[in-house]
Write an enzyme that holds these catalytic residues in place. Structure first.
Site, PDB file in Angstrom:
ATOM      1  N   CYS A 133       0.837  -1.202   0.000  1.00 31.11           N
ATOM      2  CA  CYS A 133       0.000   0.000   0.000  1.00 31.11           C
ATOM      3  C   CYS A 133       0.873   1.253   0.000  1.00 31.11           C
ATOM      4  O   CYS A 133       1.987   1.256   0.535  1.00 31.11           O
ATOM      5  CB  CYS A 133      -0.916  -0.019   1.224  1.00 31.11           C
ATOM      6  SG  CYS A 133      -2.084   1.366   1.286  1.00 31.11           S
ATOM      7  N   ASP A 180       0.381   3.818   1.720  1.00 30.79           N
ATOM      8  CA  ASP A 180       0.295   4.465   3.026  1.00 30.79           C
ATOM      9  C   ASP A 180       1.680   4.872   3.527  1.00 30.79           C
ATOM     10  O   ASP A 180       2.606   4.065   3.566  1.00 30.79           O
ATOM     11  CB  ASP A 180      -0.366   3.504   4.032  1.00 30.79           C
ATOM     12  CG  ASP A 180      -0.780   4.192   5.314  1.00 30.79           C
ATOM     13  OD1 ASP A 180       0.115   4.711   6.016  1.00 30.79           O
ATOM     14  OD2 ASP A 180      -1.984   4.216   5.632  1.00 30.79           O
ATOM     15  N   HIS A 217      -2.120  -3.877   5.114  1.00 24.29           N
ATOM     16  CA  HIS A 217      -1.910  -3.434   6.498  1.00 24.29           C
ATOM     17  C   HIS A 217      -3.249  -3.170   7.158  1.00 24.29           C
ATOM     18  O   HIS A 217      -4.202  -2.713   6.518  1.00 24.29           O
ATOM     19  CB  HIS A 217      -1.012  -2.189   6.556  1.00 24.29           C
ATOM     20  CG  HIS A 217      -1.623  -0.958   5.966  1.00 24.29           C
ATOM     21  ND1 HIS A 217      -2.286  -0.018   6.724  1.00 24.29           N
ATOM     22  CD2 HIS A 217      -1.683  -0.502   4.689  1.00 24.29           C
ATOM     23  CE1 HIS A 217      -2.720   0.956   5.942  1.00 24.29           C
ATOM     24  NE2 HIS A 217      -2.368   0.686   4.694  1.00 24.29           N
TER      25      HIS A 217
END
Length: 209
Positions: A42, A44, A98
């Site tokens: 990801c 993120d 996650h």
């Protein structure tokens, strides 16, 4: 000095420090890469694979996007996988989600996100495929965590559908496909231990491209 300018100051200091430790460091980096891992994760900003994997530059080939997806219409992701498998000959492909993923949360919230809707729809499809299991969970928090895990599982299956992955594995046992979830609150990595041999029926439904 503002934050943006400090990045360049940090870079200059980092170069100086690296050369002091190893004068040949950048020459070796410029010679090429031979990573053993392809990491698909990801975007993120809190999830930094080099940190929690303990690997060095040149050891991990990285592709990141919202919610660590490998959808069948994403030529960007497929190009990364093909290059990693056919040219870099990576030994391991890791799909890492996650807990607390905003992309997965967006799918659960079912809100109109404009242009993002088409991307999040890939996660909606994961929910649809596993609706019975997810709806049986006791609360929203449990569904959120489990959907993160199931999304990783489905992306591993998407990797296995690729002809160049199948062809590489037919010559041996590599690349091996792994599904992980990073727990931001704990800093730990969970190996979902996804066994591709358990999904022969699902994979048989798709024509390899």
């Amino acid at each position: 000095m503002n934050l943006y300018e400090s990045v360049f100051a940090h870079n200059r200091q980092w170069v100086t420090d690296q050369l002091a430790l190893d004068p040949e460091y950048f020459n070796r980096m410029a010679d090429g890469q031979q990573p053993e891992f392809l990491y698909i994760g990801c975007s993120d900003s809190r999830v930094q694979p080099e940190d929690f994997m303990g690997v060095k530059p040149g050891e991990v080939f990285v592709h990141r996007n919202i919610a660590n997806l490998v959808p069948n219409n994403d030529t960007n992701a497929y190009s990364v996988v093909q290059y990693a498998v056919q040219h870099l000959q990576v030994q391991h492909i890791i799909i890492c989600g996650h807990y607390g993923c905003g992309g997965v949360r967006a799918a659960l919230d079912n809100k109109d996100l404009g242009a993002l809707n088409s991307w999040i729809r890939n996660i909606d499809d994961v929910y649809r495929l596993h609706r019975q299991e997810l709806d049986a969970l006791p609360d929203e928090a449990a569904r959120f965590r489990r959907l993160v895990e199931l999304n990783v599982q489905e992306q591993c299956l998407n990797i296995m559908k690729l002809s160049y992955v199948q062809q590489a594995r037919a010559k041996g046992d590599y690349p091996r496909i792994h599904g992980w979830v990073y727990d931001i609150a704990q800093g730990t990595v969970v190996d979902l231990k996804i066994n591709m041999a358990n999904f022969k029926e699902e994979l048989a439904l798709y024509r390899l491209d």
